[in-house]
Write an enzyme that holds these catalytic residues in place. Structure first.
Site, PDB file in Angstrom:
ATOM      1  N   CYS A 139       0.819  -1.211   0.000  1.00 39.25           N
ATOM      2  CA  CYS A 139       0.000   0.000   0.000  1.00 39.25           C
ATOM      3  C   CYS A 139       0.856   1.265   0.000  1.00 39.25           C
ATOM      4  O   CYS A 139       0.392   2.333  -0.392  1.00 39.25           O
ATOM      5  CB  CYS A 139      -0.943   0.000   1.205  1.00 39.25           C
ATOM      6  SG  CYS A 139      -0.102  -0.034   2.799  1.00 39.25           S
ATOM      7  N   SER A 198       9.717   3.050   6.193  1.00 32.78           N
ATOM      8  CA  SER A 198       8.276   3.023   6.411  1.00 32.78           C
ATOM      9  C   SER A 198       7.815   4.297   7.105  1.00 32.78           C
ATOM     10  O   SER A 198       8.606   4.988   7.761  1.00 32.78           O
ATOM     11  CB  SER A 198       7.892   1.816   7.267  1.00 32.78           C
ATOM     12  OG  SER A 198       8.267   0.599   6.654  1.00 32.78           O
ATOM     13  N   GLY A 204       6.495  -4.032  11.535  1.00 31.51           N
ATOM     14  CA  GLY A 204       6.830  -5.403  11.159  1.00 31.51           C
ATOM     15  C   GLY A 204       6.165  -5.895   9.898  1.00 31.51           C
ATOM     16  O   GLY A 204       6.601  -6.900   9.329  1.00 31.51           O
ATOM     17  N   ALA A 283     -12.171  -8.331   6.980  1.00 29.31           N
ATOM     18  CA  ALA A 283     -11.597  -9.101   8.087  1.00 29.31           C
ATOM     19  C   ALA A 283     -10.356  -9.866   7.650  1.00 29.31           C
ATOM     20  O   ALA A 283     -10.056 -10.934   8.177  1.00 29.31           O
ATOM     21  CB  ALA A 283     -12.645 -10.066   8.653  1.00 29.31           C
ATOM     22  N   GLY A 287      -7.497  -5.860   8.400  1.00 26.18           N
ATOM     23  CA  GLY A 287      -8.668  -5.673   9.254  1.00 26.18           C
ATOM     24  C   GLY A 287      -8.496  -6.327  10.611  1.00 26.18           C
ATOM     25  O   GLY A 287      -8.887  -5.760  11.644  1.00 26.18           O
TER      26      GLY A 287
END
Length: 541
Positions: A139, A198, A204, A283, A287
């Site tokens: 992402c 990051s 992690g 989920a 999620g």
């Protein structure tokens, strides 16, 4: 260095050499002053700008359409030496766009699903100047790692491939991409794996994603020895940095940062997770992490919308004592109407919420919230359209907004990053030494084959002189004697050609010995033929 067999139906080195031979006479008769590379002003990241790389420098280039249209690959080779692609070591190159250099709108168009990584590797290795490849698509980043015969032409080919697959013009990609070569590329992936690049230091999740690149790449033609070795070493670096610097202590993943961002945006009177009604859509891994971080912040009741109930049941069993209510996708809008904060983390390629959906929802009912509903979208592609921000009773935050969460505790971040840099520099040197040590492998093979040819020829002469009436015992004894002499003769040179790369002085001496043996026994020609055979066999697979 042995050339990788992982090629996919492309001319590559053999064709390049043939073309040079065909056109060598015409190239010597004419002089050209044009620049056929099509890349102007490419700039890579300085190596000493690693610790504070909050914003990676953009590598800018300008493409000349007329040059690329009129100058063929054959004409480009007129200015190149034919042995350039065989005597020079191929370069490791990373062509990337990240949250530091490109907006989410561009990254989501470039994103490649994990299931498509093998196909992408095959297509990349089908390019003329690319031997090996890997894709790291998350992402926050879209990065392509390649082993290129020519880094200039390789970068041009990969950039054009990215444009073709995403629909984004090459010029626009060039404005936002960054380019790194060899040592800098190595250091970059080590920093990425360690969590230094990051938004949230030491998170992690990126290490798990680097591991997934290796897992998916196993057995894929094109995920060759150099690139796979680079990613495997990056995993080792990521583990070592987290262990020795404790960089992950207090650090959070993207999911945790999303939870912290939501709590920061709530009014101070309701900034505790238990005060707001939480809705999680999706989920999956992300999620599930959102749910766990909400629980860690004190939330003991939430609603989860998912395609199936099985995953929600598994999460509920894993986190006892928390009320997790399941809703179907058909109930998503109704559930959003009853929520104060909506987290979205699905793999949907189309937005789940647009302006027309949200403006029909009633304002957030909790008086502490102030009537404004928060949408925290951590999906790429985005699940919540930016147009939702036009709704007066809604606020939308995506992965780019997580920078606000990361701003806390900057001094501690930099201190731990400095500690990690020492480890990364050490590991980078070790990896480069390992790559250098691979240079001797073709020489070792060819020297042994050269000695074996001499042994067999001399053995045949000896046996013919001894006649046909020698018994098997004598034949075996003479054969063993010849093998023993050759092995004793080769023992010294072989010892001086083997090196694990851990000692720079020894490595330098080993490479000097390799070049000396190549010259003395004329092995370079044999090594070149071996490379061409490897490419031919790769094309036939």
């Amino acid at each position: 260095m042995a050339v990788s067999n992982a090629f996919v139906s492309c001319p590559k080195l053999e064709t390049l050499l043939k073309h040079h031979t065909l056109f060598s006479s015409s190239s010597s008769a004419s002089t050209s002053t044009s620049t056929p590379l099509g890349l102007i002003g490419v700039r890579s990241l300085p190596r000493n700008n690693r610790v504070k790389r909050g914003l990676i420098h953009r590598a800018r280039c300008e493409l000349s359409p007329s040059d690329s249209a009129t100058i063929s690959a054959l004409e480009q080779l007129k200015n190149s030496a034919p042995d350039r692609y065989t005597k020079e070591r191929s370069s490791i190159v990373v062509i990337g766009l990240s949250i530091h250099t490109a907006p989410v709108e561009m990254r989501e168009k470039l994103a490649i699903p994990e299931a498509e990584w093998p196909r992408a590797i095959a297509e990349l290795c089908g390019l003329n100047h690319i031997e090996e490849a890997a894709v790291l698509s998350t992402c926050n980043r879209m990065e392509i790692y390649v082993l290129a015969l020519s880094h200039h032409r390789g970068v041009k080919e990969v950039t054009e491939w990215m444009s073709k697959t995403s629909g984004i013009p090459v010029s626009e990609i060039c404005q936002h991409r960054f380019l790194l070569y060899n040592n800098d590329a190595t250091q970059h992936i080590f920093e990425v794996s360690a969590g230094l690049d990051s938004l949230v230091l030491g998170e992690g999740q990126i290490l798990a994603q680097v591991k997934q690149v290796v897992k998916v790449g196993q057995g894929v033609n094109g995920f060759g020895r150099n690139i796979s070795g680079l990613f495997k070493h990056a995993i080792t670096v990521g583990k070592r940095v987290r262990t020795e610097t404790n960089i992950a202590a207090g650090a959070v993943s993207v999911s945790s940062a999303a939870v912290e961002l939501a709590l920061m945006k709530l009014p101070k009177s309701s900034s505790h997770a238990s005060s707001a009604r939480m809705l999680i859509i999706g989920a999956g891994k992300m999620g599930k992490l959102v749910i766990k971080h909400l629980v860690a912040k004190g939330c003991n009741k939430m609603v989860v919308v998912n395609r199936s109930e099985e995953r929600v049941t598994a999460i509920r069993d894993e986190i006892p004592g928390v009320e997790i209510l399941y809703r179907t996708l058909d109930e998503m809008l109704a559930s959003a109407a009853e929520a104060d904060v909506v987290f979205t983390s699905t793999a949907s390629e189309a937005p789940l919420f647009l302006k027309e959906h949200v403006e029909t929802l009633p304002p957030a009912a909790s008086p502490e919230i102030g009537g404004v509903r928060l949408f925290v979208d951590i999906s790429v592609p985005r699940n919540v359209g930016s147009c939702v921000n036009e709704v007066e009773t809604a606020r939308v935050y995506n992965v780019d907004d997580l920078k606000e969460v990361v701003a806390a505790n900057k001094e501690d971040r930099l201190r731990k990053a400095m500690e990690a840099q020492t480890i990364i520099a050490e590991e980078s040197n070790q990896f480069e030494a390992w790559r250098d040590s691979l240079e001797t492998v073709p020489t070792i093979k060819k020297l042994r084959a050269y000695a074996e040819r001499i042994r067999m020829a001399e053995l045949e002469k000896c046996m013919s002189k001894m006649g046909d009436d020698i018994n098997k015992k004598t034949t075996r004894a003479v054969d063993d004697l010849s093998r023993g002499i050759v092995n004793r003769f080769l023992h010294g040179p072989m010892q001086h050609l083997r090196c694990d790369g851990s000692d720079s002085r020894t490595l330098s001496e080993t490479l000097e010995n390799m070049h000396a043996l190549n010259r003395m026994y004329g092995l370079e020609k044999d090594i070149l033929e071996e490379k061409l055979k490897a490419i031919t066999s790769g094309q036939q697979k």
